[in-house]
Design an enzyme around this catalytic site. Structure first.
Site, mmCIF file in Angstrom:
data_model
loop_
_atom_site.group_PDB
_atom_site.id
_atom_site.type_symbol
_atom_site.label_atom_id
_atom_site.label_comp_id
_atom_site.label_asym_id
_atom_site.label_seq_id
_atom_site.Cartn_x
_atom_site.Cartn_y
_atom_site.Cartn_z
ATOM 1 N N SER A 113 37.692 11.307 84.181
ATOM 2 C CA SER A 113 36.949 11.734 82.997
ATOM 3 C C SER A 113 37.889 11.821 81.798
ATOM 4 O O SER A 113 39.079 11.552 81.902
ATOM 5 C CB SER A 113 36.319 13.097 83.247
ATOM 6 O OG SER A 113 37.321 14.102 83.159
ATOM 7 N N LYS A 114 37.298 12.224 80.685
ATOM 8 C CA LYS A 114 38.065 12.364 79.442
ATOM 9 C C LYS A 114 39.300 13.229 79.638
ATOM 10 O O LYS A 114 40.321 13.014 79.019
ATOM 11 C CB LYS A 114 37.186 13.021 78.374
ATOM 12 C CG LYS A 114 36.388 12.040 77.583
ATOM 13 C CD LYS A 114 35.973 12.653 76.250
ATOM 14 C CE LYS A 114 35.172 11.640 75.454
ATOM 15 N NZ LYS A 114 33.819 12.017 75.198
ATOM 16 N N ARG A 115 39.157 14.229 80.492
ATOM 17 C CA ARG A 115 40.264 15.161 80.707
ATOM 18 C C ARG A 115 41.491 14.452 81.319
ATOM 19 O O ARG A 115 42.591 14.967 81.277
ATOM 20 C CB ARG A 115 39.821 16.317 81.601
ATOM 21 C CG ARG A 115 39.502 17.572 80.798
ATOM 22 C CD ARG A 115 38.763 18.590 81.618
ATOM 23 N NE ARG A 115 37.363 18.214 81.718
ATOM 24 C CZ ARG A 115 36.674 18.154 82.842
ATOM 25 N NH1 ARG A 115 37.244 18.432 83.977
ATOM 26 N NH2 ARG A 115 35.404 17.821 82.838
ATOM 27 N N ASP A 116 41.281 13.280 81.886
ATOM 28 C CA ASP A 116 42.411 12.557 82.477
ATOM 29 C C ASP A 116 43.155 11.721 81.432
ATOM 30 O O ASP A 116 44.024 10.935 81.767
ATOM 31 C CB ASP A 116 41.922 11.677 83.625
ATOM 32 C CG ASP A 116 41.310 12.516 84.725
ATOM 33 O OD1 ASP A 116 42.034 13.346 85.290
ATOM 34 O OD2 ASP A 116 40.108 12.362 84.999
ATOM 35 N N GLY A 117 42.805 11.908 80.186
ATOM 36 C CA GLY A 117 43.598 11.298 79.121
ATOM 37 C C GLY A 117 43.011 10.027 78.544
ATOM 38 O O GLY A 117 43.340 9.664 77.429
#
Ligand code: GLU
Length: 481
Positions: A250-254
């Site tokens: 997801s977005k949280r993975d950069g």
């Protein structure tokens, strides 16, 4: 039978890595079987769809080398086809208007929850009489259209990736909405499951290759194919892309979009190569560097894995570096300019292309991503540099001052310094001062670049000399001793 596959993104965001990987598999499959790869833009969600996302998706696919043979087709330009299909289903008695209000549906779910049941539509408007319908309409209610789903029905398909998949009709949440409510007398906007089946039928799609998050939709869609009297295509559900913790990437993975990868300095060939390995194992699993065309020769759905595909940055970096290291500076230079420019360095390729290419050639083996060019070359891009405490400390050593003085004198006598000249000067100084060559080299590195580590020393010196910056740098270094 000609293989016909499609990628059907919704333009509600930039081209996402998951969609791009699905596109890769579809493209490989089409090319392997000499088939057609179709681009269809699923833009029926008017509130969230944007033309700039469509552009981003198209340019991202093109950048990756995933050329499409037909399309882009836009669902918003095909609304009459969906209306027609919905009307046919209504006429056949396979679909019906449902007048439930949002409040009624909420209440229904609440009471199901209270009874410990899974929330679902209870099919309460399936058998309304004409009088009942008229009464509800008289209240001003606008119906959605629901497609009947038989609870007892078992839906089975042979998935080309997952094998036999079975789904129970009762697990599909009750009769499904296929069209939104409409203010006019016409039926309203079609929903995804309906539109996708109408399109896949009309576009003669033979294989639907898409992410496994669509499995429940597939069960519903198979019922729609049957209702329309159409041949059900082969389904292949590809594994999700997971992060290192095994959760959906997801977005949280950069990163999420292909644009992000491009900006980070991945080459399209390398990223496409990596994506083929995200869920597919080539027959010769030791050969991991290949073009999309080479992968297409070997690609088949049998070797697509069921298990989620872990996103591995180290592997992507490794693949990218393999591509970068094979490139020549002249091929690479245009791709690097934006990174230098963004970091504030002015690149004058028109007048000084040779200088920039020599600089690039020197550091190509150190590059993993294009963006690395800045840190690899920054010591050579300005007239003078700051000296690190480590370099200043080193320069206090005995002999360094003399090395730098001699080098400054030698530069004055060498108007155009070549590699051989640099080597000769180092040799002369080593002999004249009776010191170790290592000391001379390190003194020059500290004096010329301000740091104790960096790219090839003599080549760097030559480049600095061509700019006329070497003498000034050495003089500044001397002033610190
Ligand atoms: N528009 C859908 C999506 O972006 C397409 C799914 C499909 O391939 O049927 O997920």
């Amino acid at each position: 039978m000609t293989v016909r596959v499609r990628i059907a993104p919704s333009p509600t965001g930039n081209l996402h890595i998951g969609t791009a990987r699905t596109a890769v598999f579809n493209w490989l499959y089409a090319r392997h079987y000499d088939g057609k790869f179709i681009l269809r833009v699923e833009d029926t969600d008017k509130a969230r769809s944007r033309p700039e996302y469509t552009e981003n998706i198209k340019s991202g696919l093109a950048w990756l080398g995933l050329n499409w043979d037909e399309g882009p087709f836009f669902q918003t330009q095909r609304l009459d086809k969906y209306q027609e299909a919905i009307k046919t289903l209504l006429d056949k008695g396979l679909a019906y208007p449902c007048y439930c209000t949002t409040e009624e549906l909420d209440q229904m779910r609440e009471s199901q929850k209270a009874q410990g049941l899974a929330p679902r539509y209870d099919n309460r408007h399936r058998n309304l009489t004409d009088e009942e319908k008229a009464a509800l309409e008289a209240e001003g209610r606008k119906p959605v259209i629901r497609f009947k789903i038989d609870d007892d029905r078992e839906i089975v398909w042979q998935d080309a990736v997952r094998g036999r998949v079975t789904w129970q009709g009762s697990d599909l949440g009750g009769d499904m909405v296929i069209a939104r409510a409409s203010d006019s007398s016409d039926v309203g906007q079609p929903l995804y499951n309906l539109a996708v089946v109408v399109d896949d039928v009309e576009m003669n799609i033979t294989h639907v290759i898409r992410g496994e998050d669509h499995i429940a939709n597939t069960a519903k869609q198979i019922l729609l194919y049957e209702a329309m009297g159409a041949k059900v295509p082969v389904f292949a559900h590809t594994p999700l892309i997971l992060n290192q913790e095994g959760k959906k990437l997801s977005k949280r993975d950069g990163v999420t979009s292909i644009d992000d990868f491009r900006k980070m300095g991945f080459l399209p060939e390398a990223l496409a190569n990596y994506m083929t390995l995200l869920g597919w194992t080539p027959p010769d699993s030791t050969a991991e560097i290949f073009t999309l065309a080479e992968a297409a020769e070997k690609f088949d759905l049998e070797r697509v894995n069921k298990a989620g595909a872990k996103f591995d940055w180290a592997k992507l970096d490794w693949i990218n570096s393999q591509y970068l290291h094979k490139m020549s500076a002249s091929d690479l230079i245009e791709l690097l300019v934006p990174y230098w420019s963004e970091a504030g360095y002015e690149v004058d390729l028109d007048n000084n292309r040779d200088w920039w290419e020599t600089l690039t050639t020197m550091v190509i083996p150190n590059l993993t991503r294009l963006a690395d060019i800045v840190k690899e070359t920054r010591l050579l891009l300005t007239e003078s540099v700051e000296y690190t405490p480590e370099a200043v400390e080193f320069m206090q050593q005995e002999g360094v001052k003399e090395v730098l003085e001699q080098a400054i004198a030698a530069i004055a006598e060498t108007p155009s310094l070549e590699i051989a000249d640099g080597k000769a000067i180092i040799k002369t100084i080593t002999k004249a001062l009776k010191v170790k060559k290592g000391l001379v080299m390190r003194s020059l590195r500290a004096g010329l670049t301000g740091e104790m580590h960096g790219p090839d020393l003599i080549q760097s010196w030559v480049l600095l000399h061509q700019k006329g910056w070497d003498k000034g740098r050495l003089e500044k270094a001397l002033s610190l001793i």
